[in-house]
Structure formats: structure tokens, C-alpha cells
Design a protein around this motif. Structure first.
Motif, PDB file in Angstrom:
ATOM      1  N   ILE A   1     -10.273  -2.085  12.238  1.00 27.93           N
ATOM      2  CA  ILE A   1      -9.438  -1.162  13.014  1.00 27.93           C
ATOM      3  C   ILE A   1      -7.945  -1.470  12.954  1.00 27.93           C
ATOM      4  CG2 ILE A   1     -11.228  -0.486  14.658  1.00 27.93           C
ATOM      5  CD1 ILE A   1      -9.910  -2.647  16.567  1.00 27.93           C
ATOM      6  N   PRO A   2      -7.393  -1.749  11.762  1.00 27.36           N
ATOM      7  CA  PRO A   2      -5.948  -1.987  11.745  1.00 27.36           C
ATOM      8  C   PRO A   2      -5.182  -0.766  12.247  1.00 27.36           C
ATOM      9  CG  PRO A   2      -6.754  -1.589   9.524  1.00 27.36           C
ATOM     10  CD  PRO A   2      -7.956  -1.720  10.403  1.00 27.36           C
ATOM     11  N   THR A   3      -4.097  -1.015  12.960  1.00 27.05           N
ATOM     12  CA  THR A   3      -3.174   0.074  13.275  1.00 27.05           C
ATOM     13  C   THR A   3      -2.285   0.233  12.052  1.00 27.05           C
ATOM     14  OG1 THR A   3      -3.153  -0.671  15.557  1.00 27.05           O
ATOM     15  CG2 THR A   3      -1.466   0.912  14.923  1.00 27.05           C
ATOM     16  N   THR A   4      -2.413   1.366  11.386  1.00 30.23           N
ATOM     17  CA  THR A   4      -1.653   1.547  10.153  1.00 30.23           C
ATOM     18  C   THR A   4      -0.273   2.083  10.503  1.00 30.23           C
ATOM     19  OG1 THR A   4      -2.582   3.765   9.873  1.00 30.23           O
ATOM     20  CG2 THR A   4      -3.736   1.955   8.810  1.00 30.23           C
ATOM     21  N   CYS A   5       0.748   1.406   9.982  1.00 31.12           N
ATOM     22  CA  CYS A   5       2.118   1.793  10.319  1.00 31.12           C
ATOM     23  C   CYS A   5       2.910   2.202   9.081  1.00 31.12           C
ATOM     24  CB  CYS A   5       2.826   0.660  11.045  1.00 31.12           C
ATOM     25  SG  CYS A   5       2.045   0.247  12.610  1.00 31.12           S
ATOM     26  N   GLY A   6       2.199   2.639   8.062  1.00 34.47           N
ATOM     27  CA  GLY A   6       2.867   3.084   6.842  1.00 34.47           C
ATOM     28  C   GLY A   6       1.856   3.766   5.943  1.00 34.47           C
ATOM     29  N   GLN A   7       2.310   4.165   4.771  1.00 29.16           N
ATOM     30  CA  GLN A   7       1.474   4.917   3.839  1.00 29.16           C
ATOM     31  C   GLN A   7       0.286   4.093   3.348  1.00 29.16           C
ATOM     32  OE1 GLN A   7       1.312   8.090   2.770  1.00 29.16           O
ATOM     33  NE2 GLN A   7      -0.390   7.513   1.432  1.00 29.16           N
ATOM     34  N   GLN A   8      -0.893   4.697   3.355  1.00 26.79           N
ATOM     35  CA  GLN A   8      -2.104   4.051   2.865  1.00 26.79           C
ATOM     36  C   GLN A   8      -2.092   3.920   1.335  1.00 26.79           C
ATOM     37  OE1 GLN A   8      -5.712   6.383   3.068  1.00 26.79           O
ATOM     38  NE2 GLN A   8      -4.768   8.197   2.232  1.00 26.79           N
ATOM     39  N   LYS A   9      -2.986   3.077   0.835  1.00 25.78           N
ATOM     40  CA  LYS A   9      -3.220   2.988  -0.603  1.00 25.78           C
ATOM     41  C   LYS A   9      -4.053   4.198  -0.985  1.00 25.78           C
ATOM     42  CE  LYS A   9      -4.866  -0.270  -4.083  1.00 25.78           C
ATOM     43  NZ  LYS A   9      -6.014   0.261  -4.803  1.00 25.78           N
ATOM     44  N   THR A  10      -3.538   4.970  -1.906  1.00 20.82           N
ATOM     45  CA  THR A  10      -4.226   6.225  -2.222  1.00 20.82           C
ATOM     46  C   THR A  10      -4.023   6.534  -3.694  1.00 20.82           C
ATOM     47  OG1 THR A  10      -4.243   8.579  -1.651  1.00 20.82           O
ATOM     48  CG2 THR A  10      -2.220   7.445  -1.235  1.00 20.82           C
TER      49      THR A  10
ATOM     50  N   ASN B   1       0.795  -1.280   5.933  1.00 19.55           N
ATOM     51  CA  ASN B   1      -0.555  -0.749   5.792  1.00 19.55           C
ATOM     52  C   ASN B   1      -1.255  -1.506   4.671  1.00 19.55           C
ATOM     53  OD1 ASN B   1      -2.887   0.747   5.601  1.00 19.55           O
ATOM     54  ND2 ASN B   1      -1.861   2.729   5.698  1.00 19.55           N
TER      55      ASN B   1
ATOM     56  N   THR C   1      -6.058  -5.401  15.108  1.00 23.29           N
ATOM     57  CA  THR C   1      -5.248  -4.266  14.675  1.00 23.29           C
ATOM     58  C   THR C   1      -4.122  -4.693  13.740  1.00 23.29           C
ATOM     59  OG1 THR C   1      -3.782  -4.450  16.589  1.00 23.29           O
ATOM     60  CG2 THR C   1      -5.669  -2.987  16.815  1.00 23.29           C
ATOM     61  N   ARG C   2      -3.937  -6.022  13.624  1.00 28.54           N
ATOM     62  CA  ARG C   2      -2.870  -6.511  12.754  1.00 28.54           C
ATOM     63  C   ARG C   2      -3.382  -7.358  11.588  1.00 28.54           C
ATOM     64  NH1 ARG C   2      -0.552  -3.261  15.168  1.00 28.54           N
ATOM     65  NH2 ARG C   2       1.397  -3.393  16.336  1.00 28.54           N
TER      66      ARG C   2
ATOM     67  N   ASN D   1      -6.550  -2.377   5.654  1.00 27.58           N
ATOM     68  CA  ASN D   1      -7.039  -1.005   5.796  1.00 27.58           C
ATOM     69  C   ASN D   1      -7.746  -0.610   4.493  1.00 27.58           C
ATOM     70  OD1 ASN D   1      -7.333   1.721   6.546  1.00 27.58           O
ATOM     71  ND2 ASN D   1      -5.355   2.252   5.659  1.00 27.58           N
TER      72      ASN D   1
END
Lengths: 541, 331
Positions: free
Chosen positions: B62-71, B82, B285-286, B290
Motif C-alpha cells: 500500500i505505498p502512497t504514490t507521490c509521482g508517476q508510476q512505472k508504465t 513512486n 506507505t513509504r 509500487n
């Protein structure tokens, strides 16, 4: 239960400031203000899910008809969840009350109620934890921030844990990543041990369990709803589309939030999906059984969420598809990203998703085998596999609302923006502190999008609306684009109230407008069957 | 007011040490027994707490994502905000632990009539960072009392901390900064209405205790000078488990006040919110990547649940499905 009161005027709603009351919060009893809470869960809906203490009740009742041993149930439940969730146990212990989260919650910013500061909303539960589980709390009580679990405390929990949309904005700013959503999730689980859900959550949960989707659409109704959309598409584009349902052997199972299947403006987004898939000649099917991507079970308990989510993989397995494509929905995607495989996987009966159009391997979905539609569509546009006519969106000035879950529970930030930039000429961002990971919730997430709590929703949605208003005044924004079914369901009312003149549209509705279909007729209407400005006259001539 | 219990408690501790040594001459109690007990409590309590946390499962990623994911490969991932791999998580955690990344994000939200306004709010970050770094440097500096000979890095740190070359003995910069930072953090709690509203005795007490410990140390260095050689004899005795009877060493009362306050801080630590020092490393969350869509995450207590199977669904709607032309498993 009294009828929901009419929402007050904006000036009345905004008649508050952030100065805290004189009385200490432990001495401020909860006040069930009409318009700020939902109806209690009906017994029949809890019975369908075999949930405890099923009965009809109202939050305004003096007697909530709790089971005799209710305190023991809560304390045991608390102990059990502390063992099961490190997040929970840790977040009960390590908050230093620095206050960084205080002015980050949309409910606090829209109401000024100090118990909506995430830190205090969490203290509602922490105080009880300290009293029963920590030595200082047992020894020093109030002095150590501890208090007894009484019926009033329970009522306070209920009121405030259903005033949190689990949006996680507070968690972004917390130096330890303390996530109010984890506290709220556990708080709601504990309340559900005593049959204390809202009916706006319990009803959809029961519907979803039995009929496959939150509104309880039966299979033939889903099909006729889609049929209706197909007729509109044919009128607007001249294109006849025949999607399939429950078809075995399709390559892809497409799962959308059910809101897109029956309610405006979600249905326009659905039209966008259908047109795109048909244009691509995608080998896909939709399921009437797994006809819900969203999951109100998540707002009830972990187990309930898992029970509802199980249908997606079960149906993918039964139909023998290769992979799953998911529609535009917020909390659905937090669950797909962070929970689904853990709950109901491994998805070893599926294959790693590959776009049949571009050949792109979606390696970031290698285990879950479920791809977000904006990832899929961004990839199509990047490889120029679809033709779009941007000018059809020229009458629109669009801004983009990140939904909480795709932003903070996933990090899907650029994909939808890339699509928007490719399909329209007028795209502007709202202020930096209100988008991306700092995005504001619509105020109606986590099962709060009922009618009877409209005042609460308007308050919770105020920070988002405030940012929309800013770009409306500055840039003339008239469309709030999003990728969330709850946004589409809740933001229209919010915009009408706070920022009239702003329409709420899914990204794939805007795509559907711009998408050039093979052999289509000259477009004079948008997907809402409204005239396309600048296009209607050409057609007449 | 929730300040008073904390203030009185801190004051009582100071008076206790003053009376204990100044009036009753319990040097051994305050100079040997209590420090040992406090340190033991700290270590045992800290470990116990971390073990308690560690025993709890981490069922979901459950990380809190604070930027663009790997996609998609052409979309740039924000690897520190992230993370999708252990190294990236390490980077994110270093930013959190050493630079208080999340607190740096802090913004102030104000209501201006019918609108909300956002502004910069870095003071809390700065105050927190200055306090914690000062604290760390001061702790490391104190190692000179427990090591013989004093290692070069410690001496270097001391030299660096006093490079302004003011006064005699030389002024330590961190002595100033820790007092300023603690005063700021304390005043903030008292002055900012919303922060005062959420503050508890457990928030004021550690600040006052820290402040008292720091001030007693400063007083000892500049005003009520104590024999530093005698102090080192005492501390070396403690660390080598051959404690000298401190009554024979002539060390001023102020030293005992200082060491008692520090002992109290150590003993209080594992029972309090100060445990955030250990907790920050464990925060799911840290400290998680993700990547749960790419790599399966297993919940150790995952259990089978009752679902509504397709067969039951078909049973329920068979006639309607047949009429609608939907394929059926059983006719």
C-alpha cells in the motif's frame, strides 16, 4: 428517518473559519447534523452478506440496538487487526501530532470541523487504543490521551469514519506516511462487527454480490442499457456496433465500473469505450456477472471487498480470456493495483497482457494481468494507431481532475494527460497544489455519494470546486475531465452548486468525440447528442 | 491547559535531581543506577516495540504514490516518489529519513472569504530538520565521553561544530540550533490554534524534557562549570561496567540534573510518540515499492471467502439470460 434537508446556500456553507472551539475535543459530543450523514444499513442487506447484527436502525436513534457484548467485540477486533495490519498498529503508535495533515483534508477545509483534521479523526480511535492496550493509557487515562469506549465514542466513530473518503491526501504530507485511510478502513471494519454500516454502502454491496454490480442491474438490463447507447452511437456516427457479452474465447475481458453502464454522464464514457474497441476490431467481451469494477465492499471490510472482487478473476477464468482491460474508475484501480492479485490471485490462468494493436507488452501488469484503459489508449495514440479530429473538442476548455486512488494509490498521472493533449487543443491544469498526488477528492468517495448527506458532499467537494473555479475564471474552463465513475456520479451536482457551467466528462467520452471511425458520417453531434459547435452549419450547407 | 502537567512534570524532574544530589548526596543513584536502568529500559523497550510492529503482518502493498508510476516505456517514471524496485525504495526512504521529504511538501491552506488559498509552509520542516540533525550531532559528540581515546571522526565533528571559534570553551553551533529549534517547535504548539487544539501532554512533555536537558548541558558548559575530567572518569566507568563511586569525584549538581534528564528521556522514549524514530522505517506507505501489478504480493493470513459463484448467478437469472440470448453453461 426524516427526509434529507435541502442543501443550504453557499454563503451559509462557507460561514466558518478554522479557529478551533474552546472546549477540548474529548468534551465535544458528536452532533448528528442533518445532511451530513447517511442512513443506517438495512437488515436485509447485511443478511445477504451474512454480516453481524443485521437490523433496521437509524443513526439518530438513541438506542442503536448493539449486541450485549459490543465493547468486547470492538476491543477484540482491534487486537485482531493490530496483528493483521502493521500499518494499523504502527499508525496507532507513531503519530507526533505535528499537524502537517490538519489542513490537507477536504472535509476539514470545507467544514472547519476540527475532528475532520486527519490527526484528530485518527485520535478518535487512538484514544481508545491507548486506554485498552498501552500502559501509559491504562495508568494515566486522559493525561495520556486515553478514554473509555462508550456508546458516545462509538457514535462519534461512526459519524467521522463516514466523513473520510479514504483519499490519502493526508498521507502524502505525513512525515511517517501515516494514512488516515488505513485508520478509517479499520474503523469501519470494527463498526461493521456491530452491524453499523450505512445503507448507501450496504445496499450496493448486497446488489453487487447477488447481481454482479452495485445498482443490481440484471443481465438483460445491462444489455438493453448498452443497446440504448449503441443506438445513440449509430445516430451520431452512422456506425453500427455489436459488442458481445459473456462470450467465451474472447481475447480480452473488459470490466468497467457499473456507473458507466447506466447513469449519465458515465454512459457517454461507455460510448467512448465501445466506439474505440469497435474501431480497433478488438476481440473482447463484457460480462454481466463480473459487471462491476468498483467495490463498495472495500468501504465495509477487507473480507467483503475480497468477496466482491473475486468475480473478476473467476469470470476471466471461466471465459478463457487472455487478459483483462479495466475502465475508468478510481477506487477500482487502487484495488486492482494494490489488492486484487493478493486477494484472489495468482492470475496464472491468464497471459501477460499485450496490446493486439501495437504489440506493446504491459510489463507493469505482468502479474495482475489487468491493464488500465488509459494505459491502453495512450499507447495507441503514441503509436498513431487511431485517427482523431481534435477540432471536435475545440469548443471545450478542459481541465483534468486526478482521482484520489489512481493518483495516490497507483501513480497514473501522465497517461490520461497524454490522451487529453492528443485529443483536444485547450487543456489547462488546475493549480499545482490541487492536482496529481496533491489532488483534492470529489468529496463523495468511499461510499459517501448518497443524497441524504448532500451538505457533507458539498462541503467535502468545496476544495476541488474552488480550484475548478479558479481555472474557470482564469482560462474559461468548461469541462472537468476525469477517469473515475464516482467523479462522474458526484461532480456534476458539485459543479452545478459551486461552479455552474462546467461539465463533467470521462476521458474516453472526450476521446469518443474526437475519434475518427472508419466510414462514419459527418459528425454534427457530440456523444451527448448536443450540437457540435462549428460543425452543425457545415452539415446544413 | 494541557501544558501544565507536562511543565510540572519536567520541573519536578529537575528538582528531584537537584534535591537528590544537592541535599541528599545520592550521587550513586543519579550518576550510576538511574542511567543504567534508563539505558536498559530504552534498549529493551525499543526492541520490544519494534518486535511488536514487526510481528504484525503486511498483508497488502500500500505505498502512497507521490509521482508517476512505472508504465509505458516512453512515460518517465518518478522513481523516488513512486518506486518500483528495492533500490528506488531505498532512495525514497533516505529522502524521508535524512531530509524529511514528505514534510518538505507541506503547504498552508487558508480560507480567504469564499475561496481557499495555498501558500508555502516550510517552517515546520526546517524546525524539525534542524532539531533532529542538531540532536544527532550532539549525541555523536557525546561519544567522546564514552570512548578512550576519542576517535578522529568524533573529534572532527566537534571541531566542525565549533568552527566559529567563539568563546571559551568554544561555542557549539548545535547547542544554539537545538535550543532555537525546540523553542520554535514548542511555541508553535502553544501559539498556532489548530496545533494547540490537537496537542496533548505527551506532545509538550518531550519538548520540555529535551529543552531542559539541552539547557542543563549548556549551563554546565558555560555557567556552572564542572570538572570535565571527573565527568569522563564517571562516564568511562559506566561504559566499561566498572562504575566509580561518584561521591568521590567532585562533580557539580548541574551534571546530575543533566544526566538525570537525559536518563528520563531515554526511559520515556519507548513508551511514547518518540518511537516514530523507529517507526518511520517500517511505514508500509513509504517503504514498499509500487509493483504489486507486476510482482505478486502475498498476504500471510489470506483465507478463502464465500463468494457468489457464476453457477449460482446463472441459476438465478437463467430464463432472463436465455431470453436475452446470452450463452449459458447449463441449458
Amino acid at each position: 428517518m426524516a427526509r434529507a434537508p435541502k442543501a443550504p446556500k453557499a454563503e451559509e456553507l462557507l460561514d466558518f473559519d478554522f479557529s478551533p472551539p474552546a472546549a477540548d475535543w474529548m468534551e465535544t459530543p458528536v452532533d448528528f447534523k442533518p445532511g451530513t450523514f447517511c442512513y443506517g444499513a438495512k437488515g436485509k442487506n447485511l443478511d445477504i452478506m451474512d454480516l453481524p447484527n443485521a437490523r433496521d436502525w437509524s443513526p439518530t436513534d438513541e438506542d442503536w440496538r448493539l449486541p450485549a457484548e459490543w465493547q468486547g467485540t470492538i476491543i477484540e477486533g482491534l487486537a485482531d487487526r493490530m496483528k493483521k495490519y502493521r500499518s494499523f498498529r504502527l499508525f496507532l503508535d507513531i503519530c507526533v501530532r505535528c499537524g502537517a495533515c490538519a489542513d490537507k483534508c477536504h472535509f476539514y477545509l470545507g467544514s472547519g470541523d476540527p475532528k475532520n483534521m486527519p490527526v484528530l479523526r485518527a485520535e478518535l480511535l487512538r484514544s481508545v487504543y491507548r486506554r485498552y492496550f498501552t500502559r501509559p493509557g491504562k495508568l494515566f487515562g486522559r493525561l495520556a490521551g486515553a478514554r473509555d469506549l462508550t456508546v458516545d465514542v462509538l457514535k462519534e466513530w461512526w459519524y467521522y469514519f463516514f466523513q473520510c473518503t479514504e483519499c490519502r491526501r493526508c498521507s502524502v504530507f505525513c512525515p511517517y506516511g501515516i494514512d488516515q485511510a488505513e485508520i478509517t478502513l479499520m474503523g469501519r471494519e470494527l463498526l461493521n462487527l456491530l452491524g453499523l454500516n450505512t445503507d448507501w454502502i450496504a445496499g450496493p454491496v448486497a446488489n453487487c454480490f447477488m447481481n454482479g454490480n452495485h445498482v443490481g442491474l440484471e443481465p438483460q438490463t445491462i444489455m438493453s442499457n448498452v443497446e440504448f447507447l449503441l443506438e445513440d452511437i449509430e445516430t451520431i456516427t452512422g456506425r453500427h456496433i455489436e459488442p458481445s457479452f459473456n462470450r467465451k474465447g474472447a481475447e480480452i475481458l473488459f470490466v468497467a465500473p457499473s456507473g458507466d453502464l447506466y447513469a449519465e454522464p458515465g454512459t457517454y464514457t461507455c460510448m467512448g469505450y465501445l466506439m474505440l474497441f469497435d474501431q480497433l476490431g478488438l476481440d473482447y467481451t463484457m460480462s454481466t456477472y463480473a459487471s462491476e469494477g468498483g467495490n463498495f465492499g472495500f468501504f465495509t471490510s477487507n473480507e467483503t471487498a475480497k468477496r466482491l472482487n473475486a468475480k473478476i478473476y473467476a469470470e476471466a477464468r471461466r471465459l478463457g480470456v487472455k487478459w483483462i482491460l479495466g475502465g475508468e474508475c478510481g477506487h477500482m484501480w487502487r484495488l486492482v493495483n494494490q489488492y486484487m492479485d493478493t486477494w484472489n490471485g495468482p492470475a496464472d490462468f491468464l497471459e501477460q497482457p499485450v496490446s493486439p494493436v501495437t504489440g506493446t507488452k504491459f510489463t507493469n501488469a505482468a502479474a495482475t494481468r489487468m491493464v488500465h484503459i488509459t494505459e491502453f489508449t495512450a499507447d495507441l495514440l503514441y503509436h498513431n494507431k487511431i485517427k482523431v479530429d481534435k477540432s471536435r473538442n475545440d469548443h471545450l476548455v478542459i481541465t483534468y481532475h486526478d482521482s484520489c486512488n489512481t493518483a495516490r494509490g497507483m501513480g497514473l498521472l501522465e497517461e490520461p494527460r497524454y490522451i487529453l493533449r492528443r485529443i483536444c487543443n485547450n487543456f489547462v491544469e488546475m493549480p499545482e497544489d490541487t492536482i496529481r498526488e496533491k489532488t483534492f477528492c470529489c468529496g463523495s468517495g468511499a461510499g459517501l455519494n448518497a443524497g441524504e448527506n448532500m451538505e457533507l458532499r458539498l462541503r467535502g467537494g468545496f476544495p476541488r470546486a474552488n480550484a475548478v473555479k479558479y481555472v474557470r475564471e482564469k482560462h474559461g474552463v468548461n469541462v472537468l475531465a476525469n477517469i473515475c465513475a464516482l467523479d462522474r456520479a458526484s461532480l456534476p451536482a458539485l459543479m452545478d452548486y459551486w461552479v455552474p457551467g462546467v461539465k463533467v466528462m470521462g476521458v474516453h467520452e472526450l476521446l469518443g468525440n474526437a475519434l475518427v471511425l472508419d466510414g462514419e458520417i459527418e459528425r454534427t453531434l457530440d456523444l451527448r447528442s448536443d450540437d457540435l459547435p462549428g460543425k452543425e452549419e457545415e452539415a446544413i450547407v | 491547559m494541557k501544558i501544565w502537567p507536562s511543565f510540572l512534570a519536567a520541573l519536578a524532574l529537575v528538582l528531584l535531581a537537584w534535591a537528590g544530589v544537592g541535599l541528599f548526596h545520592w550521587q550513586t543513584l543519579f550518576g550510576v543506577v538511574i542511567p543504567y536502568l534508563a539505558f536498559l529500559t530504552f534498549v529493551a523497550g525499543f526492541i520490544r516495540r519494534v518486535v511488536l510492529w514487526g510481528r504484525s503482518a503486511v498483508p497488502f502493498r500500500i505505498p502512497t504514490t507521490c509521482g508517476q508510476q512505472k508504465t509505458l516505456p516512453w512515460i518517465k517514471q518518478d522513481k523516488l516518489e513512486n518506486p518500483s524496485s528495492p533500490w528506488q525504495v531505498l532512495g525514497r526512504m533516505c529522502l524521508e529519513v535524512f531530509l524529511f521529504r514528505s514534510l518538505f511538501r507541506n503547504i498552508r491552506t487558508e480560507k480567504r472569504g469564499a475561496a481557499l488559498g495555498f501558500g508555502s509552509a516550510k517552517w515546520l520542516w526546517l524546525g524539525g530538520l534542524v532539531f533532529h540533525w542538531s540532536m544527532l550531532i550532539i549525541l555523536l559528540r557525546h561519544l567522546r565521553l564514552f570512548l578512550n581515546p576519542v576517535p578522529a571522526p568524533i573529534r572532527g565533528l566537534e571541531a566542525l561544530d565549533s568552527f566559529l571559534q567563539i568563546g571559551a570553551p568554544l561555542l557549539y553551533i548545535t547547542d544554539l540550533t537545538i535550543v532555537f529549534a525546540l523553542t520554535y517547535l514548542f511555541l508553535r504548539r502553544v501559539v498556532v490554534p489548530s496545533v494547540r487544539y490537537i496537542s496533548q501532554p505527551a506532545d509538550y512533555f518531550p519538548l520540555l524534557l529535551l529543552l531542559a536537558a539541552a539547557l542543563s548541558g549548556i549551563l554546565m558548559r558555560w555557567f556552572f562549570r564542572v570538572d570535565i575530567r571527573a565527568v569522563k572518569e564517571l562516564t568511562m566507568g559506566l561504559v566499561t561496567f566498572h562504575p566509580l563511586p561518584p561521591g568521590q569525584l567532585s562533580i557539580g549538581v548541574i551534571f546530575y540534573i543533566h544526566i538525570f534528564l537525559v536518563s528520563c528521556l531515554f526511559a520515556y522514549f519507548p513508551w511514547s510518540k518518540l518511537m516514530h524514530a523507529g517507526g518511520v522505517f517500517l511505514s508500509p506507505t513509504r517503504n514498499m515499492s509500487n509493483n504489486s501489478r507486476a510482482v505478486r504480493h502475498v498476504n500471510p493470513w489470506n483465507y478463502p471467502v464465500k463468494t457468489h459463484a457464476y453457477a449460482e448467478y446463472e441459476e438465478q437469472f437463467r430464463e432472463k439470460m436465455r431470453k436475452a440470448g446470452l450463452p449459458l453453461e447449463t441449458e
